[in-house]
Design a protein around this motif. Structure first.
Motif, PDB file in Angstrom:
ATOM      1  N   LEU A 370      31.623  38.574  30.927  1.00  0.00           N
ATOM      2  CA  LEU A 370      32.683  38.950  31.878  1.00  0.00           C
ATOM      3  C   LEU A 370      33.217  40.353  31.584  1.00  0.00           C
ATOM      4  N   GLU A 371      32.333  41.241  31.121  1.00  0.00           N
ATOM      5  CA  GLU A 371      32.828  42.582  30.772  1.00  0.00           C
ATOM      6  C   GLU A 371      33.460  43.291  31.963  1.00  0.00           C
ATOM      7  N   HIS A 372      32.952  42.988  33.152  1.00  0.00           N
ATOM      8  CA  HIS A 372      33.507  43.648  34.352  1.00  0.00           C
ATOM      9  C   HIS A 372      34.754  42.941  34.868  1.00  0.00           C
ATOM     10  N   GLU A 373      35.007  41.773  34.331  1.00  0.00           N
ATOM     11  CA  GLU A 373      35.996  40.916  34.970  1.00  0.00           C
ATOM     12  C   GLU A 373      37.237  40.676  34.112  1.00  0.00           C
ATOM     13  N   GLY A 374      37.305  41.389  32.946  1.00  0.00           N
ATOM     14  CA  GLY A 374      38.466  41.252  32.056  1.00  0.00           C
ATOM     15  C   GLY A 374      39.760  41.622  32.760  1.00  0.00           C
ATOM     16  N   LYS A 375      39.666  42.529  33.717  1.00  0.00           N
ATOM     17  CA  LYS A 375      40.882  42.972  34.423  1.00  0.00           C
ATOM     18  C   LYS A 375      41.570  41.810  35.163  1.00  0.00           C
ATOM     19  N   TYR A 376      40.803  40.793  35.505  1.00  0.00           N
ATOM     20  CA  TYR A 376      41.408  39.645  36.199  1.00  0.00           C
ATOM     21  C   TYR A 376      42.102  38.693  35.220  1.00  0.00           C
ATOM     22  N   LEU A 377      41.852  38.903  33.935  1.00  0.00           N
ATOM     23  CA  LEU A 377      42.449  38.005  32.938  1.00  0.00           C
ATOM     24  C   LEU A 377      43.701  38.616  32.306  1.00  0.00           C
ATOM     25  N   LEU A 378      43.950  39.896  32.585  1.00  0.00           N
ATOM     26  CA  LEU A 378      45.102  40.588  31.961  1.00  0.00           C
ATOM     27  C   LEU A 378      46.429  40.041  32.467  1.00  0.00           C
TER      28      LEU A 378
END
Ligand code: SF4
Length: 378
Positions: A370-378
């Protein structure tokens, strides 16, 4: 369902694996999708008697590798002719799609090899070229403890050592069908001092000659060569990124879980090669993967920071355990809980921002992380 919830669902699919009951497995056998498994494909269940599709697509085109599991809160179910992912813990059900099998898979190279055995597609347009499915550390009895290269070979109906002609012919066909966005070229460790970089350079040069491409987008991943001159060889072959996977940052745990890399390559040599590779390729064009779940979060995040500071982009693969690597990792080894991964991806996102780095690959092709998707977990 919003994208954040779907990203959390992707994380669960990778962390727990996906349970599929027998009647659904039967329905999957005739789907128009691809079943060929990758170099490090991973299932917690014995899947030698039936085919498992390689990946699914959640809404928003979120792609996820299927890791078939005996016991998971996430289940792939079918209703009439439709398929869904059901999260039993959350009581939600999401409609999924399967990517269609590309036409080139059934075509033949000039030596009569089916092309799906040579190059595999992942996500939208990432061509995976595993030049060799063997690793020298198998012979040296020093494989990385988490590695599934041997068990994945059992699942694979592919050519284990591909030759230049097979790769170039298949690449051309895949490109003509519009599947070349970037390449992921890798292999097990080669025994030679160049660690396979000379052969891979020949492949890239031939591809460029045959297609007229000036540069090849994507990455070549090997262990660092004994002689650093080969870093220049591969750069001159026109590849965009070079990857040397350290896997574990902590020195003692690196020794313990990557005995071959520790003994025959050496952690210090990794760092020398990162430095040299950044000089040649440039900051942000060199990568190192880590297998997340082995070491404490603090140590992993320290590793991300140290490498990013050097200009090396840290990437992550999520560790899964099956019988084989559980035995290698040790009976008592347990994966950290799922919160570990959420924290990890949040921190990775912050490091990318701090060092102005682009995550590796692209959102539509990264099925195992999920390297591209960490922003959704912040
Ligand atoms: S170097 Fe390690 S991770 Fe890579 S194929 Fe060999 S044993 Fe597996």
């Amino acid at each position: 369902m919003d994208k954040k919830s779907l990203i959390e669902l992707k994380l669960k699919c990778l962390y727990y694996g996906i349970y599929i009951n027998e009647s659904t497995v039967k329905k999957l056998q005739n789907l128009d999708t691809y079943f060929v498994q990758g170099l490090f494909s991973h299932h917690k269940k014995d899947v030698t008697n039936y085919k498992i599709p390689n990946e699914i697509i959640l809404p928003y085109d979120i792609v996820v590798q299927i890791r078939n599991s005996e016991n998971s809160p996430v289940e792939l179910i079918s209703e009439e002719e439709k398929f869904f992912i059901k999260d039993k813990e959350k009581g939600i059900k999401v409609s999924i799609k399967f990517p269609k099998a590309p036409k080139f898979y059934e075509k033949l190279t000039s030596d009569g090899t089916k092309m799906y055995k040579v190059i595999q597609l992942t996500g939208k347009d990432c061509l995976k070229i595993y030049t060799s499915n063997y690793c020298e550390f198998e012979k040296l009895k020093s494989v990385c403890k988490f590695c599934t290269v041997d068990s994945s070979r059992r699942l694979q109906d592919v050519v284990y050592n591909k030759n230049l002609k097979q790769i170039v012919e298949t690449f051309k066909e895949a490109k003509e069908e519009g599947y070349y966005g970037h390449v992921m070229i890798t292999a097990g460790t080669y025994p030679t001092e160049d660690r396979g970089l000379v052969f891979i350079s020949e492949v890239l040069n031939e591809i460029r000659k045959e297609t007229g491409l000036d540069k090849i987008y994507g990455s070549v991943s090997t262990v660092p060569p004994k002689d650093m001159k080969y870093i220049e060889t591969i750069y001159n072959a026109g590849i965009e990124y070079l990857t040397f996977n350290l896997e574990v940052y902590d020195e003692k745990l690196f020794k313990k879980y990557c005995p071959g890399k520790d003994k025959y390559i050496g952690r210090e040599h990794y760092f020398k090669c990162y430095e040299r590779a950044v000089e040649i390729f440039g900051a942000g064009k060199v990568r190192s993967n880590f297998v997340a779940g082995i070491e404490p979060l603090d140590s992993l995040i320290e590793g991300f920071e140290v490498l990013a500071k050097m200009g090396v982009v840290p990437t992550v693969t999520m560790l899964s355990l099956n019988e084989k690597n559980q035995e290698n990792m040790g009976k008592d080894f347990k994966l950290p809980d799922i919160e570990y991964y959420k924290e990890l991806y949040k921190n990775l996102e912050l490091i990318y921002r701090k060092y102005n780095m682009k995550p590796a690959w692209c959102e539509k092709c990264r099925t195992t992380s999920l390297e591209h998707e960490g922003k959704y977990l912040l």
